[in-house]
Design a protein around this motif. Sequence first.
Motif, PDB file in Angstrom:
ATOM      1  N   UNK A  58       0.897  -1.298  -0.093  1.00 11.58           N
ATOM      2  CA  UNK A  58      -0.063  -0.119  -0.065  1.00 11.58           C
ATOM      3  C   UNK A  58       0.806   1.132   0.005  1.00 11.58           C
ATOM      4  N   UNK A  59       1.894   1.303   0.456  1.00 14.22           N
ATOM      5  CA  UNK A  59       2.896   2.243   0.603  1.00 14.22           C
ATOM      6  C   UNK A  59       3.549   2.595  -0.459  1.00 14.22           C
ATOM      7  N   UNK A  60       4.155   1.688  -0.978  1.00 12.92           N
ATOM      8  CA  UNK A  60       4.930   1.641  -2.441  1.00 12.92           C
ATOM      9  C   UNK A  60       3.894   2.254  -3.543  1.00 12.92           C
ATOM     10  N   UNK A  61       2.721   1.906  -3.555  1.00 10.77           N
ATOM     11  CA  UNK A  61       1.845   2.065  -4.668  1.00 10.77           C
ATOM     12  C   UNK A  61       0.657   3.151  -4.389  1.00 10.77           C
ATOM     13  N   UNK A  62       0.802   3.790  -3.296  1.00  5.87           N
ATOM     14  CA  UNK A  62      -0.054   4.885  -2.869  1.00  5.87           C
ATOM     15  C   UNK A  62      -0.570   5.948  -3.955  1.00  5.87           C
ATOM     16  N   UNK A  63      -1.799   6.105  -4.191  1.00  7.19           N
ATOM     17  CA  UNK A  63      -2.415   7.193  -4.863  1.00  7.19           C
ATOM     18  C   UNK A  63      -3.509   7.693  -4.317  1.00  7.19           C
ATOM     19  N   UNK A  64      -3.851   9.039  -4.567  1.00  4.07           N
ATOM     20  CA  UNK A  64      -5.340   9.569  -3.751  1.00  4.07           C
ATOM     21  C   UNK A  64      -4.623  10.747  -3.359  1.00  4.07           C
ATOM     22  N   UNK A  65      -5.551  11.168  -2.075  1.00  4.12           N
ATOM     23  CA  UNK A  65      -5.372  12.603  -1.552  1.00  4.12           C
ATOM     24  C   UNK A  65      -4.571  12.468  -0.146  1.00  4.12           C
ATOM     25  N   UNK A  66      -3.539  13.231   0.267  1.00  3.23           N
ATOM     26  CA  UNK A  66      -2.880  13.205   1.268  1.00  3.23           C
ATOM     27  C   UNK A  66      -3.808  13.416   2.587  1.00  3.23           C
ATOM     28  N   UNK A  67      -4.741  14.231   2.359  1.00  2.00           N
ATOM     29  CA  UNK A  67      -5.651  14.437   3.561  1.00  2.00           C
ATOM     30  C   UNK A  67      -6.301  13.314   3.954  1.00  2.00           C
TER      31      UNK A  67
END
Length: 324
Positions: A58-67
Amino acid sequence: AWIDKMLQDPLFSRRVAEVWTAALVGYTRETEADRVVLLQWLAQELEQHRSYKDIALSLLTAQGQAATDGPVNFVVRHGEDMGVQVSRQFLGIRLDCARCHDHPFARWTQEDFAAMNRFFEPVRFQELSERNIVVRDAPMRTEQADLPRFLSGAQPRTSQWRAELALFTTRSKPFARNFVNRVWYDLTGRGIVNPPDEFHPENPPISQPLLDLLAADAKAHDFDIRRVYRLICNSQAYQRISSGQATKREIALFAKREVKPLTPEQVYDSYRIAQASAPMGRNDFVQQYYGETADEDFLQTWRFRETIQTMLERVTGDFDSHPK
């Protein structure tokens, strides 16, 4: 029985999440990354018994909003330096030593550094609002010679470079060894390979059979986090006493334990229990505790810990200076 009870306590999830958040993004507030969102996500993942491998994916492929998307903040925090962070955080390899010249002790070259970093060329950042960055991947099509290359020599076969990097990473032998070594480091203050991000021939493990045994067990049980903690907590090495003078060799061989300092989070919680209130918030206390070191690299978290006596001498004045 006590070890099992403690591993099932929600405080275990929170405590490990705090240690991992510090290692992943540090404590600095001078960044677009939201460490609180990451911390909450990690605590939830741990409470749901997600495996270390799944968390890493999940950490290596993360996409989306930081918030709103916890793992995105790991990518936001490190940006163009992600190749270095992946090699250190998940493989125990200081690839940054090959940034400007070939690694002085290991076989890694500047070409290896550039090829590993290339996995993150597709990453795009878009600022939606203050402290809310969107991370997404742009499809990549390049010639074979320009493809990124994992440290094993593997290269992606699709345009999903980060997804393939995540698989290369979590299926590699260094991933399992680094995982158990970091848990050992967290629990004892010293890695089987020490420092824990210095896996190379000039810095061999203090016990190769021990490292291999723990790594094989972790892999066989799908990187079950609590199982690794349980195994180490039940070991004689973890349960050694720390009283009396210990030589450096005794410490290195885990024949005696080093005194284990409390983290600033633990000091704050202890103060709250003793006093029922505190003059400042938990996050403010931690920031004040670390001071100018808050923006440093916290991958080796034990470097920043003090004995309880030293810490209390320094922070008691801060507490006492506030009106009760």
